[in-house]
Write a protein that holds these residues in place. Structure first.
Motif, mmCIF file in Angstrom:
data_model
loop_
_atom_site.group_PDB
_atom_site.id
_atom_site.type_symbol
_atom_site.label_atom_id
_atom_site.label_comp_id
_atom_site.label_asym_id
_atom_site.label_seq_id
_atom_site.Cartn_x
_atom_site.Cartn_y
_atom_site.Cartn_z
ATOM 1 N N TRP A 108 -9.841 0.471 28.302
ATOM 2 C CA TRP A 108 -9.006 -0.231 27.330
ATOM 3 C C TRP A 108 -8.186 -1.321 28.026
ATOM 4 O O TRP A 108 -7.899 -1.242 29.211
ATOM 5 C CB TRP A 108 -8.045 0.740 26.653
ATOM 6 N N SER A 109 -7.806 -2.313 27.258
ATOM 7 C CA SER A 109 -6.952 -3.392 27.764
ATOM 8 C C SER A 109 -5.814 -3.627 26.787
ATOM 9 O O SER A 109 -6.032 -3.603 25.564
ATOM 10 C CB SER A 109 -7.750 -4.693 27.942
ATOM 11 N N PRO A 110 -4.601 -3.868 27.266
ATOM 12 C CA PRO A 110 -3.485 -4.132 26.355
ATOM 13 C C PRO A 110 -3.648 -5.473 25.668
ATOM 14 O O PRO A 110 -4.221 -6.417 26.225
ATOM 15 C CB PRO A 110 -2.266 -4.108 27.281
ATOM 16 N N GLY A 111 -3.148 -5.545 24.452
ATOM 17 C CA GLY A 111 -3.171 -6.780 23.685
ATOM 18 C C GLY A 111 -1.766 -7.221 23.334
ATOM 19 O O GLY A 111 -0.772 -6.586 23.747
ATOM 20 N N PRO A 112 -1.637 -8.300 22.580
ATOM 21 C CA PRO A 112 -0.310 -8.780 22.175
ATOM 22 C C PRO A 112 0.479 -7.696 21.442
ATOM 23 O O PRO A 112 -0.042 -7.035 20.548
ATOM 24 C CB PRO A 112 -0.634 -9.950 21.244
ATOM 25 N N GLY A 113 1.700 -7.505 21.848
ATOM 26 C CA GLY A 113 2.557 -6.510 21.223
ATOM 27 C C GLY A 113 2.523 -5.144 21.863
ATOM 28 O O GLY A 113 3.351 -4.283 21.538
ATOM 29 N N ASP A 114 1.582 -4.912 22.778
ATOM 30 C CA ASP A 114 1.509 -3.623 23.462
ATOM 31 C C ASP A 114 2.567 -3.526 24.556
ATOM 32 O O ASP A 114 2.839 -4.505 25.257
ATOM 33 C CB ASP A 114 0.121 -3.425 24.092
ATOM 34 N N ASP A 115 3.130 -2.338 24.717
ATOM 35 C CA ASP A 115 4.094 -2.054 25.782
ATOM 36 C C ASP A 115 3.491 -0.965 26.664
ATOM 37 O O ASP A 115 3.813 0.212 26.537
ATOM 38 C CB ASP A 115 5.428 -1.607 25.172
ATOM 39 N N TRP A 116 2.580 -1.385 27.543
ATOM 40 C CA TRP A 116 1.845 -0.447 28.387
ATOM 41 C C TRP A 116 2.435 -0.403 29.787
ATOM 42 O O TRP A 116 2.817 -1.437 30.348
ATOM 43 C CB TRP A 116 0.374 -0.830 28.478
ATOM 44 N N HIS A 117 2.449 0.797 30.352
ATOM 45 C CA HIS A 117 2.928 1.022 31.716
ATOM 46 C C HIS A 117 1.841 1.801 32.451
ATOM 47 O O HIS A 117 1.504 2.919 32.052
ATOM 48 C CB HIS A 117 4.240 1.811 31.697
ATOM 49 N N PHE A 118 1.303 1.240 33.514
ATOM 50 C CA PHE A 118 0.163 1.839 34.204
ATOM 51 C C PHE A 118 0.614 2.705 35.375
ATOM 52 O O PHE A 118 1.565 2.381 36.090
ATOM 53 C CB PHE A 118 -0.785 0.748 34.714
ATOM 54 N N THR A 119 -0.096 3.814 35.567
ATOM 55 C CA THR A 119 0.128 4.698 36.708
ATOM 56 C C THR A 119 -1.224 5.023 37.336
ATOM 57 O O THR A 119 -2.279 4.768 36.752
ATOM 58 C CB THR A 119 0.814 6.006 36.286
ATOM 59 N N ASP A 120 -1.172 5.612 38.517
ATOM 60 C CA ASP A 120 -2.400 5.951 39.236
ATOM 61 C C ASP A 120 -2.705 7.435 39.269
ATOM 62 O O ASP A 120 -3.725 7.847 39.826
ATOM 63 C CB ASP A 120 -2.330 5.416 40.675
ATOM 64 N N SER A 121 -1.833 8.250 38.688
ATOM 65 C CA SER A 121 -2.065 9.696 38.704
ATOM 66 C C SER A 121 -1.185 10.360 37.653
ATOM 67 O O SER A 121 -0.202 9.772 37.173
ATOM 68 C CB SER A 121 -1.742 10.286 40.080
ATOM 69 N N LEU A 122 -1.520 11.610 37.327
ATOM 70 C CA LEU A 122 -0.675 12.374 36.411
ATOM 71 C C LEU A 122 0.667 12.675 37.051
ATOM 72 O O LEU A 122 1.699 12.719 36.366
ATOM 73 C CB LEU A 122 -1.379 13.669 36.015
ATOM 74 N N ALA A 123 0.683 12.879 38.364
ATOM 75 C CA ALA A 123 1.953 13.149 39.051
ATOM 76 C C ALA A 123 2.897 11.962 38.923
ATOM 77 O O ALA A 123 4.091 12.124 38.627
ATOM 78 C CB ALA A 123 1.689 13.474 40.522
ATOM 79 N N GLU A 124 2.384 10.757 39.129
ATOM 80 C CA GLU A 124 3.213 9.563 38.967
ATOM 81 C C GLU A 124 3.661 9.412 37.518
ATOM 82 O O GLU A 124 4.808 9.027 37.239
ATOM 83 C CB GLU A 124 2.442 8.323 39.414
ATOM 84 N N THR A 125 2.770 9.733 36.603
ATOM 85 C CA THR A 125 3.102 9.641 35.178
ATOM 86 C C THR A 125 4.261 10.561 34.828
ATOM 87 O O THR A 125 5.175 10.183 34.072
ATOM 88 C CB THR A 125 1.876 10.008 34.333
#
Length: 252
Positions: A108-125
């Motif tokens: 998936w890719s964020p689009g206009p209006g999305d507030d996405w925050h990326f992480t590399d693991s569940l622990a970081e999440t």
């Protein structure tokens, strides 16, 4: 002169793409198809063709099965986050020389209006989650809930096909459901449970994507776990049609 035996394709399955590839191959007499399922879901949707359920016993077990059953091609169509199985498939290719393809739907890719925050693991999440909300819709699968078990102040709604095993977060409601899900139902779910943050893996596909649209409409931030890369040197395809083309041009 006798006809050539059908080429034996082992599909490491569990995804919609794996099932669709098996459906396409099952109608072609030049192929024999076996789909392997991990057995983590109690009532999986079985594809056509031969099906085996359960693990292989690591790299050596997988390589041994490939050789013993005269497999000519392997297609790794497991979930994009089934990192261990993909590594085993890559190592088995090195042992056996049998061609390997990774079938991965686009992420998936964020689009206009999305507030996405990326992480590399569940622990970081789990570290970043409390900064973004206190009522989380957690859609990362039942196998990783232990990463959030220490978050006593966050309320979780978890959706999975089967009930999760402990350890799990103390404030937890479980919704047993199997996709696809509609946009209207996702809107209603977010509103009814007063969700203020969505947590998901970058699984891709359309079956569970409506939750992302519903989150954007509601102005809810989304924590997205990046998918692991395909093992180095492994051929890739993004859809069953491309996998069929690879099979047609790749000798085995």
């Amino acid at each position: 002169m006798s006809a050539d035996p059908p080429r034996h394709v082992l599909i490491l399955g569990g995804t919609t793409e794996a099932r669709r590839l098996a459906e396409a191959l099952a109608g072609d007499p030049s192929y024999r198809v076996t789909t392997s399922l991990a057995g983590r879901v109690s009532a999986p949707v079985l594809p056509p063709g031969e099906v085996r359920i359960g693990g292989f016993g690591g790299v050596t077990g997988l390589a041994g099965w490939i050789v013993a059953h005269d497999v000519t091609h392997v297609v790794d169509a497991t979930h994009p986050f089934a990192e261990r199985m993909s590594f085993h498939a890559s190592e088995a290719q090195a042992f056996t020389g049998v061609p390997l393809l990774a079938l991965r739907r686009p992420g998936w890719s964020p689009g206009p209006g999305d507030d996405w925050h990326f992480t590399d693991s569940l622990a970081e999440t789990s570290v970043r989650l409390p900064e973004l909300g206190g009522r989380a819709f957690l859609t990362t699968g039942r196998m990783g809930l232990h990463a959030f078990a220490h978050l006593a102040d966050t309320w979780f709604l978890v959706r999975s096909v089967d009930p999760p095993d402990a350890p799990v977060p103390p404030r937890l409601e479980v919704l047993l459901a199997r996709g696809p899900f509609t946009l209207d139902s996702e809107r209603e779910l977010l509103a009814r449970h007063r969700i203020d943050v969505l947590v998901t893996k970058d699984s891709g596909g359309s079956a569970t994507a409506p939750k992302l649209t519903a989150a954007r409409e509601a102005g809810i931030p989304v924590l997205v776990v990046r998918r692991p890369p395909v093992p180095e040197g492994v051929a890739e395809a993004q859809c069953p049609r491309a996998a069929l083309e690879w099979l047609a041009r790749t000798p085995g």
